[in-house]
Design an enzyme around this catalytic site. Structure first.
Site, short mmCIF file in Angstrom:
data_model
loop_
_atom_site.label_atom_id
_atom_site.label_comp_id
_atom_site.label_asym_id
_atom_site.label_seq_id
_atom_site.Cartn_x
_atom_site.Cartn_y
_atom_site.Cartn_z
N GLU A 1 25.01 36.21 37.90
CA GLU A 1 24.30 36.73 36.67
C GLU A 1 23.26 35.74 36.07
O GLU A 1 22.83 36.05 34.86
CB GLU A 1 25.30 37.22 35.65
CG GLU A 1 26.04 38.44 36.28
CD GLU A 1 27.18 39.08 35.42
OE1 GLU A 1 26.65 40.39 35.16
OE2 GLU A 1 27.74 38.72 34.68
N HIS B 1 27.38 35.60 27.83
CA HIS B 1 27.59 36.85 28.12
C HIS B 1 28.98 37.22 28.50
O HIS B 1 30.07 36.38 28.87
CB HIS B 1 26.75 37.14 29.60
CG HIS B 1 27.50 38.39 30.47
ND1 HIS B 1 27.48 39.75 29.93
CD2 HIS B 1 27.97 38.50 31.74
CE1 HIS B 1 27.81 40.33 30.59
NE2 HIS B 1 28.18 39.76 31.96
N HIS C 1 32.46 40.25 28.93
CA HIS C 1 32.90 41.56 29.10
C HIS C 1 34.07 41.96 28.17
O HIS C 1 35.33 42.26 28.30
CB HIS C 1 33.66 41.68 30.22
CG HIS C 1 32.75 41.38 31.55
ND1 HIS C 1 33.18 41.53 32.77
CD2 HIS C 1 31.41 41.06 31.49
CE1 HIS C 1 32.17 41.25 33.70
NE2 HIS C 1 31.03 40.83 32.82
N TYR D 1 26.31 47.30 7.40
CA TYR D 1 25.19 46.33 7.31
C TYR D 1 25.40 45.04 8.32
O TYR D 1 24.33 44.23 8.29
CB TYR D 1 25.13 45.84 5.69
CG TYR D 1 26.01 44.62 5.48
CD1 TYR D 1 27.59 44.87 5.13
CD2 TYR D 1 25.94 43.34 5.47
CE1 TYR D 1 28.28 43.95 4.77
CE2 TYR D 1 26.89 42.43 5.33
CZ TYR D 1 28.03 42.59 4.94
OH TYR D 1 29.00 41.77 4.70
N HIS E 1 29.34 47.64 31.67
CA HIS E 1 29.42 46.46 31.93
C HIS E 1 29.73 45.36 30.90
O HIS E 1 31.10 44.85 30.79
CB HIS E 1 28.02 45.89 32.50
CG HIS E 1 28.03 44.54 32.98
ND1 HIS E 1 27.23 44.01 33.90
CD2 HIS E 1 28.55 43.35 32.59
CE1 HIS E 1 27.22 42.96 34.30
NE2 HIS E 1 28.31 42.36 33.61
N TYR F 1 21.61 33.26 6.09
CA TYR F 1 23.08 33.37 5.71
C TYR F 1 23.74 33.41 7.05
O TYR F 1 23.26 34.08 8.10
CB TYR F 1 23.44 34.54 5.04
CG TYR F 1 24.91 34.98 4.80
CD1 TYR F 1 25.67 34.51 3.65
CD2 TYR F 1 25.34 36.07 5.67
CE1 TYR F 1 26.89 34.63 3.77
CE2 TYR F 1 26.62 36.46 5.46
CZ TYR F 1 27.63 35.77 4.54
OH TYR F 1 28.84 36.08 4.43
ZN LIG Z 1 28.94 40.69 33.80
#
Ligand SMILES: [Zn+2]
Length: 212
Positions: free
Chosen positions: A73, A92, A94, A113, A155, A208
């Site tokens: 990826e 990234h 899952h 928020y 995904h 913050y």
């Molecule tokens: Zn993935």
């Protein structure tokens, strides 16, 4: 930061994605901008077992050196660095609640928020495309705009930050928000914050937490 230290950090943050229950075994990937490219976790090595010397340098044209390939990826990592100079790291994962909402192809509305931690008033869901493809990368960049995170249909999720620690903090927050939203939806239709309320939250967020 020197290459050795950054390679160690990429490996450490990759392991953290498993310890924080965002990833299992080999799912997900992590990278940090370095020089004229980026350092990415390798393909086929369990996320918790990456060693710093296995981290792969990928040039902006997608070429890499060494025996190990970068994660399949790598394209959306490359495209995020190319399009957004402020991005120093990409995480990234899952993570289960993000994946669950993404399977409904639902982004997260402003039910809390803390959505502002991802830099906007919603966390959108990118359209589906096969993993590793340019189409998936294009969909992620389109959905994310200048935000720090988006879900990926059927995904997972992707989070960015100025460094690895910030990108991981955003990914953890997104997973927490997905879980809270999912739980709230079990009880009814969550009351959403107004545009003005989210504007105030976004202003208050500057300086913050993950925005620091
Ligand atoms: Zn993935």
């Amino acid at each position: 930061m020197d290459e050795f230290t950054l390679r160690k950090q990429v490996a450490e943050i990759s392991a953290r994605t498993v310890h924080e229950r965002l990833n299992r075994i080999s799912s997900g990937n992590v990278s940090a901008r370095f020089g004229a490219g980026f350092l990415a976790t390798p393909s086929g090595v369990p996320s918790a077992e990456v060693h710093s010397e296995q981290v792969v340098f990928v040039a902006m044209d997608g070429s890499w050196a060494g025996n190990l390939k970068p994660s399949s990826e790598w394209r959306f990592h490359r495209d995020l660095y190319a399009a957004r100079p402020e991005v120093g790291a990409v995480v990234h994962v899952h993570s289960p609640f993000a994946v669950s909402l993404a399977c409904l192809r639902r982004g997260i509305p402003p039910f809390n928020y803390m959505i502002a931690a991802a830099g906007g008033k919603t966390i959108p869901c990118a359209d589906y495309a096969t993993f590793g493809t340019q189409a998936l990368s294009d969909n992620i960049l389109a959905a994310m705009g200048h935000l720090r995170a988006c879900l990926m249909a059927n995904h997972g999720q992707v989070a960015v930050g100025r460094d690895l620690q910030q990108a991981l903090a955003v990914a953890i927050e997104v997973e927490a928000l997905c879980e809270q939203y999912w739980r709230a939806c079990q009880l009814g239709e969550p009351v959403l914050l107004t545009d003005a309320e989210m504007d105030e939250a976004l202003v208050a967020f500057q300086g913050y937490g993950v925005n620091r």
